[in-house]
Design a protein around this motif. Structure first.
Motif, PDB file in Angstrom:
ATOM      1  N   VAL A 233      -2.885 -10.357  21.188  1.00 47.49           N
ATOM      2  CA  VAL A 233      -1.977 -10.833  20.135  1.00 47.49           C
ATOM      3  C   VAL A 233      -2.604 -10.482  18.784  1.00 47.49           C
ATOM      4  N   SER A 234      -1.898  -9.658  18.004  1.00 43.22           N
ATOM      5  CA  SER A 234      -2.422  -9.259  16.692  1.00 43.22           C
ATOM      6  C   SER A 234      -2.099 -10.320  15.646  1.00 43.22           C
ATOM      7  N   ALA A 235      -2.765 -10.213  14.500  1.00 44.99           N
ATOM      8  CA  ALA A 235      -2.558 -11.194  13.430  1.00 44.99           C
ATOM      9  C   ALA A 235      -1.138 -11.142  12.896  1.00 44.99           C
ATOM     10  N   GLY A 236      -0.576  -9.936  12.740  1.00 45.93           N
ATOM     11  CA  GLY A 236       0.770  -9.821  12.186  1.00 45.93           C
ATOM     12  C   GLY A 236       0.811 -10.242  10.731  1.00 45.93           C
ATOM     13  N   GLY A 237       1.928 -10.884  10.316  1.00 42.70           N
ATOM     14  CA  GLY A 237       1.988 -11.263   8.914  1.00 42.70           C
ATOM     15  C   GLY A 237       3.264 -11.954   8.500  1.00 42.70           C
ATOM     16  N   ALA A 238       3.348 -12.195   7.188  1.00 48.96           N
ATOM     17  CA  ALA A 238       4.529 -12.803   6.581  1.00 48.96           C
ATOM     18  C   ALA A 238       5.749 -11.916   6.800  1.00 48.96           C
ATOM     19  N   ASP A 239       6.910 -12.537   6.964  1.00 48.53           N
ATOM     20  CA  ASP A 239       8.097 -11.754   7.311  1.00 48.53           C
ATOM     21  C   ASP A 239       8.426 -10.691   6.265  1.00 48.53           C
ATOM     22  N   GLN A 240       8.209 -11.003   4.963  1.00 48.70           N
ATOM     23  CA  GLN A 240       8.512 -10.008   3.944  1.00 48.70           C
ATOM     24  C   GLN A 240       7.610  -8.784   4.085  1.00 48.70           C
ATOM     25  N   ILE A 241       6.338  -9.027   4.396  1.00 49.04           N
ATOM     26  CA  ILE A 241       5.382  -7.924   4.517  1.00 49.04           C
ATOM     27  C   ILE A 241       5.626  -7.153   5.810  1.00 49.04           C
ATOM     28  N   MET A 242       5.916  -7.864   6.890  1.00 44.93           N
ATOM     29  CA  MET A 242       6.234  -7.184   8.137  1.00 44.93           C
ATOM     30  C   MET A 242       7.534  -6.382   7.994  1.00 44.93           C
ATOM     31  N   GLY A 243       8.470  -6.916   7.214  1.00 39.78           N
ATOM     32  CA  GLY A 243       9.698  -6.160   6.954  1.00 39.78           C
ATOM     33  C   GLY A 243       9.421  -4.886   6.190  1.00 39.78           C
ATOM     34  N   ALA A 244       8.500  -4.960   5.228  1.00 38.12           N
ATOM     35  CA  ALA A 244       8.111  -3.755   4.487  1.00 38.12           C
ATOM     36  C   ALA A 244       7.494  -2.729   5.435  1.00 38.12           C
ATOM     37  N   VAL A 245       6.598  -3.172   6.313  1.00 38.48           N
ATOM     38  CA  VAL A 245       5.987  -2.276   7.294  1.00 38.48           C
ATOM     39  C   VAL A 245       7.050  -1.686   8.209  1.00 38.48           C
ATOM     40  N   GLY A 246       7.956  -2.539   8.692  1.00 41.15           N
ATOM     41  CA  GLY A 246       8.989  -2.091   9.615  1.00 41.15           C
ATOM     42  C   GLY A 246      10.008  -1.140   9.010  1.00 41.15           C
ATOM     43  N   ASN A 247       9.964  -0.993   7.687  1.00 42.34           N
ATOM     44  CA  ASN A 247      10.841  -0.040   7.008  1.00 42.34           C
ATOM     45  C   ASN A 247      10.059   1.081   6.339  1.00 42.34           C
ATOM     46  N   GLY A 248       8.783   1.176   6.647  1.00 40.63           N
ATOM     47  CA  GLY A 248       7.979   2.262   6.125  1.00 40.63           C
ATOM     48  C   GLY A 248       7.620   2.130   4.663  1.00 40.63           C
ATOM     49  N   ILE A 249       7.650   0.912   4.134  1.00 40.74           N
ATOM     50  CA  ILE A 249       7.321   0.692   2.716  1.00 40.74           C
ATOM     51  C   ILE A 249       5.807   0.504   2.619  1.00 40.74           C
ATOM     52  N   VAL A 250       5.095   1.619   2.686  1.00 38.55           N
ATOM     53  CA  VAL A 250       3.633   1.581   2.763  1.00 38.55           C
ATOM     54  C   VAL A 250       2.962   2.411   1.670  1.00 38.55           C
ATOM     55  N   GLU A 251       3.756   3.035   0.797  1.00 39.88           N
ATOM     56  CA  GLU A 251       3.207   3.838  -0.293  1.00 39.88           C
ATOM     57  C   GLU A 251       3.778   3.356  -1.620  1.00 39.88           C
ATOM     58  N   PRO A 252       2.979   3.349  -2.700  1.00 36.29           N
ATOM     59  CA  PRO A 252       3.513   3.005  -4.020  1.00 36.29           C
ATOM     60  C   PRO A 252       4.706   3.887  -4.381  1.00 36.29           C
ATOM     61  N   GLY A 253       5.698   3.285  -5.039  1.00 36.91           N
ATOM     62  CA  GLY A 253       6.913   4.009  -5.391  1.00 36.91           C
ATOM     63  C   GLY A 253       8.068   3.740  -4.450  1.00 36.91           C
ATOM     64  N   ARG A 254       7.768   3.243  -3.246  1.00 37.68           N
ATOM     65  CA  ARG A 254       8.821   2.870  -2.313  1.00 37.68           C
ATOM     66  C   ARG A 254       9.253   1.432  -2.608  1.00 37.68           C
TER      67      ARG A 254
END
Length: 504
Positions: A233-254
């Motif tokens: 079981v990984s740590a995971g995270g807050a829903d807003q941050i996991m949502g960013a990850v799940g949409n590829g929002i991982v670089e500045p400017g996105r």
């Protein structure tokens, strides 16, 4: 073949998502649970109901996918942030959880602002608001001293699910970033804040980065839920941050926008840029050494849900199906932009960005005899997006360039709401490959935690493909720009009246 399970403990339901190593969704399910309001402006949930709903959701997703529990190699967790779960030495909840929508701690937020307001916000990267863990803890200490004496640990909502799965008390830096107790730059609990607030450091659980393993599925958990004992079981995270990850929002400017129960816009940063005076939140990203800047509104999809359930259906009646909402959307489609001069202020639970005002109240402005149900519905949809545009404007004031917005969540499922976002933002809207972005992001952290991918960025490159693009309609943009100027000026004109009404 191996699979990954992402679990997202949302405000209204828990979602279970089964994903192949290549990123294909093979099973998904959700289970709802209630919000309790024993007093006006209170919002609580039962952690045991979260767990029972999680069991049902995972069982259904596994059954739907026709895979064996032994094929699930890792679990990632996402959850509603800010909330407060208290457990005693028995590791059982001492009371219902106080969730992010709760407004009871107005006196505590005022005390925080007066005593250490600027220093607190500089350390945590957050504005001071009701519903956050720190003021909720202060409220409990004052009003429920018997509970306070029994506290062994505080947890964020999803971390209670982790406790049930692994037997371990733990959290992650992204979720801790929404408590008003984290030093966001150092990504650690702040000894200074804990000391000033007289909150014992022993209450705070160990912190992990999102892709670290926090434990294994226990024998007892494996009996209740279709997962093999020993599964990571990984740590995971807050829903807003996991949502960013799940949409590829991982670089500045996105930039990404989500309309769920509430609403938010997020963008990544290489360095923590703190702007609580603008009502913005600075929270650690799931990527070590990166941060997220976020604007948040309290009533997004819940504004439309309130209108449908309480006004159209009537109190006490229940929503028959998702198709009922779709019929409402179809009815709205022919109505013109700006709803014939009608504006909705979505402050049904107060407001966060940019006003930080728990006493703000919702309103229709501009009603006339020409307006019908479809006009009110469209005005609600537009009002939510106007509120989110204010966060985008705050991003721009900090020098952030925005060229497009990726949309996910309930507001991304509907074609009309996507178009309204494109027109009000005057930006291309990119359609996410999955509307369950938070559960998908949690699955990505789990895949990285067991070495399927070396980094979150690499996993996102492999898994995430944008489905489509919605472009602004110039005629609508012109109308909305005029309406937005009116919308933006209404809060200051009505603020004193909102406060007076809230005290009646």
């Amino acid at each position: 073949m191996s699979f990954i399970l992402g679990i997202d403990l949302g405000t209204s339901s828990v979602k279970a998502l089964l994903v192949s190593e290549g990123g294909e969704i093979v099973g998904d399910s959700s289970q709802e649970y209630p919000i309790y309001s024993p007093s006006p402006d209170w919002a609580e949930q039962d952690p045991e109901q979260w767990w029972e709903s999680t069991i049902r959701a995972v069982r259904k997703a596994v059954h739907q996918s026709h895979i064996k529990p032994s094929q699930i190699k890792a679990v990632g967790l996402s959850g509603q942030t800010h909330g407060t779960v208290l457990v005693g030495k028995s590791l059982l909840p001492l009371r219902k959880a106080i969730i992010w929508m709760d407004q009871r701690s107005i006196a505590q937020t005022r005390w925080l602002q007066q005593r250490i307001g600027k220093r607190l916000s500089r350390i945590t990267g957050l504005p001071i608001a009701t519903g956050f863990m720190a003021p909720s803890l202060l409220w409990i200490r004052k009003n429920e001293p018997g509970i306070w004496k029994k506290i062994d640990q505080f947890l964020l909502p999803k971390d209670y699910i982790r406790l049930k799965l692994t037997g371990n008390l733990a959290s992650d830096v992204t979720d801790a970033g929404g408590t008003l107790l984290l030093d966001t730059g150092k990504r650690k609990w702040s000894p200074e804040i804990l000391q000033k607030l007289e909150i014992p450091a022993s209450f705070a659980p160990p912190l992990y980065e999102s892709c670290q393993v926090t434990g294994k599925i226990t024998k007892n958990a494996a009996k209740a839920i279709p997962l093999k004992e020993g599964t990571s079981v990984s740590a995971g995270g807050a829903d807003q941050i996991m949502g960013a990850v799940g949409n590829g929002i991982v670089e500045p400017g996105r930039v990404a926008c989500s309309i769920g129960t509430g609403g938010l816009v997020v963008t990544p940063m290489d360095h923590p840029q703190v702007a609580p005076d603008k009502g913005l939140h600075t929270i650690p990203h799931a990527i070590p050494g990166k941060w997220i800047l976020m604007g948040a509104i309290l009533s997004g999809g819940s504004s439309l849900s309130w209108f449908y359930k309480q006004v159209i259906l009537g109190r006490g009646k229940t929503l028959r199906s998702e198709n009922s909402y779709q019929s409402l959307f179809r009815e709205v489609s022919p109505t013109p932009a700006a709803s014939k001069g009608l504006i909705f202020l979505p402050y049904l639970k107060g407001e966060r960005t940019p006003y930080l005002d728990p006493q703000a109240r919702g309103a229709f402005v501009g009603l006339s005899l020409q307006h019908g149900r479809r006009d009110l519905t469209r005005a609600i949809m537009e009002g939510v997006v106007f509120a989110l545009r204010q966060s985008l404007e705050k991003f721009k004031e900090l020098g952030i360039e925005i060229t497009s917005v990726t949309t996910w969540g309930g507001g991304a499922k509907n074609k009309l709401w996507r178009q309204i976002q494109a027109d009000i933002f005057n930006l291309p809207i990119l359609i996410s490959p999955t509307q369950e972005g938070s559960a998908y992001g949690a699955a990505i952290t789990a895949a990285v935690s067991i070495g399927i991918y070396p980094t979150i960025k690499e996993a996102c490159r492999e898994w995430i493909k944008i489905k489509g693009e919605v472009l602004p309609i110039p005629e609508n943009v012109a109308v909305y720009n005029k309406a937005y100027l009116i919308y933006r000026g209404l809060y200051s004109k009505l603020k004193d009246d909102f406060h007076g009404l809230s005290e009646l």
